[in-house]
Write an enzyme that holds these catalytic residues in place. Structure first.
Site, mmCIF file in Angstrom:
data_model
loop_
_atom_site.group_PDB
_atom_site.id
_atom_site.type_symbol
_atom_site.label_atom_id
_atom_site.label_comp_id
_atom_site.label_asym_id
_atom_site.label_seq_id
_atom_site.Cartn_x
_atom_site.Cartn_y
_atom_site.Cartn_z
ATOM 1 N N GLU A 293 0.831 -1.204 0.000
ATOM 2 C CA GLU A 293 0.000 0.000 0.000
ATOM 3 C C GLU A 293 0.868 1.257 0.000
ATOM 4 O O GLU A 293 0.443 2.317 -0.460
ATOM 5 C CB GLU A 293 -0.934 -0.012 1.225
ATOM 6 C CG GLU A 293 -2.163 0.837 1.030
ATOM 7 C CD GLU A 293 -3.259 0.557 2.052
ATOM 8 O OE1 GLU A 293 -4.430 0.562 1.670
ATOM 9 O OE2 GLU A 293 -2.936 0.336 3.229
ATOM 10 N N HIS A 319 7.693 -26.659 0.391
ATOM 11 C CA HIS A 319 6.857 -27.666 -0.267
ATOM 12 C C HIS A 319 5.690 -27.016 -1.005
ATOM 13 O O HIS A 319 4.687 -27.664 -1.282
ATOM 14 C CB HIS A 319 6.361 -28.675 0.777
ATOM 15 C CG HIS A 319 7.505 -29.370 1.445
ATOM 16 N ND1 HIS A 319 7.998 -30.584 1.016
ATOM 17 C CD2 HIS A 319 8.308 -28.983 2.474
ATOM 18 C CE1 HIS A 319 9.031 -30.924 1.770
ATOM 19 N NE2 HIS A 319 9.251 -29.968 2.657
ATOM 20 N N LYS A 433 -13.806 2.286 -3.055
ATOM 21 C CA LYS A 433 -14.553 2.709 -1.860
ATOM 22 C C LYS A 433 -15.767 3.533 -2.274
ATOM 23 O O LYS A 433 -16.878 3.332 -1.794
ATOM 24 C CB LYS A 433 -13.639 3.604 -1.026
ATOM 25 C CG LYS A 433 -13.297 3.107 0.326
ATOM 26 C CD LYS A 433 -12.578 4.231 1.067
ATOM 27 C CE LYS A 433 -11.429 3.716 1.869
ATOM 28 N NZ LYS A 433 -10.666 4.747 2.547
HETATM 29 O O1 PA5 Z 1 -2.691 2.137 5.976
HETATM 30 C C1 PA5 Z 1 -3.820 2.592 5.903
HETATM 31 O O2 PA5 Z 1 -4.067 3.786 6.109
HETATM 32 C C2 PA5 Z 1 -4.997 1.700 5.621
HETATM 33 O O3 PA5 Z 1 -4.637 0.451 5.158
HETATM 34 C C3 PA5 Z 1 -5.826 1.556 6.881
HETATM 35 O O4 PA5 Z 1 -5.079 0.907 7.878
HETATM 36 C C4 PA5 Z 1 -7.136 0.800 6.638
HETATM 37 O O5 PA5 Z 1 -7.768 1.272 5.511
HETATM 38 C C5 PA5 Z 1 -8.048 0.974 7.842
HETATM 39 O O6 PA5 Z 1 -8.274 2.343 8.037
HETATM 40 P P1 PA5 Z 1 -8.777 2.937 9.383
HETATM 41 O O7 PA5 Z 1 -7.771 2.648 10.435
HETATM 42 O O8 PA5 Z 1 -8.906 4.399 9.112
HETATM 43 O O9 PA5 Z 1 -10.101 2.316 9.679
#
Ligand code: PA5
Length: 464
Positions: A293, A319, A433
Site C-alpha cells: 500500500e 513444499h 470505496k
Molecule cells: O494504511 C492505511 O491507512 C490503511 O490500510 C488503513 O489501515 C485501513 O484502511 C483501515 O483504516 P482505518 O484505520 O482508518 O479504519
C-alpha cells in the site's frame, strides 16, 4: 540492536551467472540512499512522520498502559474490531509474542490474561461465530480506526455494540468499549465525545499501516501480557542504529536499497518475506500491507511503480513456493528471517535405526532442522543465481519483534523516496470505496454513482 542482515546472496561477486547487484550499483545506491535519508529527515522534522518517534513517546504508552491496567483481570476475552493497519499489527503481535494457539489455552495457561479475537473482515459467518463463542459480560471490545469511519469497521461496530447492549445493557456496554482513533476527526471520535466512551489517540501524523506502535498494537498486546515496554525498547534501538545516512551502517536503509536495486536493475519485482518461525508468519502478512500500500503508486511523471510483496514461511513453503523461487521467472527476491535461538529446541528421538531415511534425524533437534533447511534453501537459491538475503535475530521476543517492525516501517519510508512515490497515502483504494458507497446509498456519492452507471455491464458472451 538485536538483528543483523546478511546480503551476500544479493551481490554480483558471490552470485553466479552474472546475477546480483554490482559494486557500481551498490555505490550509486548508497548515494541515492543519502538523498532518501535526508528527505525522510526533512519530513520528520516537519512533523509529518509521527511513526518515527513512537518508540520514545512515553506519554502515549503510559496512557495505553493505564487503560490496559483498568481491564486487567476483569475480562476473559478482548474483541478487536478493525481492518488493514488497524488489525494486522495486533494479529502479528499475538502470533509472535504469545504461545501458539493462545485463544485455545485455558485461563491458567494464559496466566489469567484474556484471549484476543480480531475481526478483520465483514464476513457474516465469522462475526456470528465469534459472537456466539463469547461471554459478552466478560469481554472488552476495542474499536480501532484511524479515520474513524471505515465502512467495514463501522459495520462490525454496529453489530457488536448491539449484541453487547443486548447482553449487558446500555450503560455497562459503554464501559466495556475502548475506541482507538484520530485525536480530532472522524465518527468514532465524535461518538466517544458524545457518549463518554474511553478513547486512546492515534497521533494525527501516524498513518494506519504505520500505527502498530501506538495503542493500535500496544493496547491489545499489553492486555494479553506482552511486555510492550521491551517491544518499544527494541524499536528504539533500531531507530538509534538507523539514525545515519551512511548506507553501510543503516539496516533499514540496506533493506530498502537492496529491494529497490533488485527491482529496478534486476527485474526482481516480487519481494518475498520468508521467516523460518511460525510465530513470525503474521509479521509477513503485516509487511505485505505495509510494502504494497505504501509503494504501489503512480509517480508524478505518470509511470506506475511498486514491488509486489509475497508472504511465505519456512520450512512449510519449501513444499509449496520454493519450486517457483528456484526455477520460475527471475523476478523475485527472498528475504529470510532466521531465528538463532531455536537450535536446542525439540529434540528428535532416535528410532528406526534400520531405516536410513529416518535414522540420521535421531538426536538432532527440530530447531537445527529448521535452521539447516533455511541455510540449504538460501544456498540453493544462490547457487542458481537467485537473489536472497537474511535478517538474523537471536530469538523471537518483544525486543526483537519491536526492532523488526520498526526496521520494516523505516525501510518503507526510505523506499518511498527511492521509488519517488508518497509512501504515506493510498489514493488507489478510493475509487472502489466510492463505488461501494454509491451502491450502499451513502450520501455524497452521487458522482461515483454516475461513473459506476457508465461502466460496462456483464456481457453474457463472456460468461460460461
Ligand atoms: O494504511 C492505511 O491507512 C490503511 O490500510 C488503513 O489501515 C485501513 O484502511 C483501515 O483504516 P482505518 O484505520 O482508518 O479504519
Amino acid at each position: 540492536m538485536p538483528l543483523s542482515i546478511d546480503f551476500t546472496n544479493m551481490m554480483a561477486g558471490p552470485l553466479p551467472n552474472g546475477r546480483g547487484i554490482t559494486e557500481e550499483q551498490w555505490t550509486a545506491g548508497a548515494e541515492r540512499f543519502r538523498v532518501a535519508f535526508d528527505r525522510v529527515q526533512v519530513q520528520h522534522v516537519a512533523g509529518t512522520l509521527g511513526f518515527i518517534d513512537l518508540p520514545t513517546n512515553d506519554a502515549l504508552i503510559a496512557e495505553t498502559l493505564t487503560v490496559a491496567r483498568r481491564f486487567g483481570g476483569r475480562v476473559d476475552d478482548v474483541l478487536l474490531l478493525g481492518i488493514g493497519g488497524s488489525a494486522l499489527g495486533p494479529i502479528a503481535l499475538r502470533s509472535a509474542l504469545r504461545p501458539p494457539h493462545w485463544n485455545e489455552l485455558d485461563a491458567a495457561a494464559r496466566q489469567g490474561y484474556p484471549r484476543l479475537h480480531v475481526l478483520d473482515n465483514v464476513d457474516p459467518a465469522t462475526i456470528a461465530a465469534t459472537l456466539a463463542r463469547l461471554a459478552l459480560a466478560r469481554t472488552l471490545v476495542i474499536v480501532i480506526s484511524k479515520s474513524g469511519g471505515t465502512v467495514e469497521t463501522m459495520a462490525q461496530y454496529l453489530i457488536v455494540r448491539d449484541a453487547l447492549e443486548a447482553s449487558v445493557g446500555e450503560e455497562a456496554a459503554k464501559s466495556q468499549m475502548v475506541f482507538v482513533t484520530d485525536p480530532e476527526v472522524g465518527a468514532l471520535r465524535a461518538i466517544a465525545r458524545a457518549e463518554g466512551i474511553t478513547t486512546l489517540d492515534i497521533p494525527s501524523n501516524v498513518g494506519g499501516r504505520f500505527s502498530v506502535l501506538t495503542a493500535v498494537g500496544m493496547l491489545p498486546a499489553a492486555l494479553i501480557g506482552v511486555d510492550v515496554r521491551a517491544l518499544l525498547g527494541g524499536a528504539a534501538e533500531c531507530a538509534a542504529r538507523c539514525n545515519t545516512g551512511e548506507l553501510a551502517s543503516n539496516p533499514a536503509g540496506v533493506f530498502a536499497v537492496l529491494q529497490w536495486l533488485a527491482d529496478t536493475k534486476h527485474g526482481a519485482h516480487i519481494h518475498t518475506l520468508m521467516p523460518y518461525a511460525d510465530g513470525l508468519r503474521e509479521i509477513a502478512s503485516w509487511f505485505v500491507q505495509l510494502w504494497a500500500e505504501s509503494l504501489g503508486k503512480i509517480r508524478p511523471d505518470g509511470t506506475s511503480v511498486g514491488p509486489t510483496p509475497l508472504p511465505a514461511v519456512g520450512a512449510t513453503d519449501q513444499h509449496a513456493q520454493v519450486q517457483l523461487f528456484m526455477e520460475g521467472p527471475l523476478d523475485k527476491t527472498v528475504c529470510f528471517i532466521a531465528v538463532d535461538g531455536k537450535a536446542a529446541q525439540g529434540k528428535i528421538p532416535s528410532r528406526h535405526s534400520d531405516r536410513p531415511e529416518l535414522a540420521y534425524l535421531g538426536g538432532q533437534t527440530l530447531g537445527q532442522l529448521l535452521d539447516i533447511e533455511r541455510q540449504a534453501t538460501a544456498g540453493a537459491l544462490a547457487a542458481r543465481g537467485r537473489l536472497n538475503f537474511t535478517i538474523e535475530v537471536p530469538t523471537v521476543d518483544a525486543r526483537t519483534v519491536g526492532a523488526l517492525l520498526y526496521l520494516f516501517e523505516l525501510a518503507t519510508a526510505y523506499a518511498g523516496e527511492l521509488y519517488e512515490v508518497n509512501a504515506f497515502d493510498q489514493p488507489g483504494v478510493e475509487l472502489g470505496k466510492q463505488f461501494a458507497y454509491a451502491m450502499l446509498g451513502r450520501p455524497g456519492s452521487d458522482e461515483a454513482r454516475r461513473e459506476w452507471d457508465l461502466l460496462p455491464r456483464p456481457n453474457p458472451r463472456y460468461r460460461v
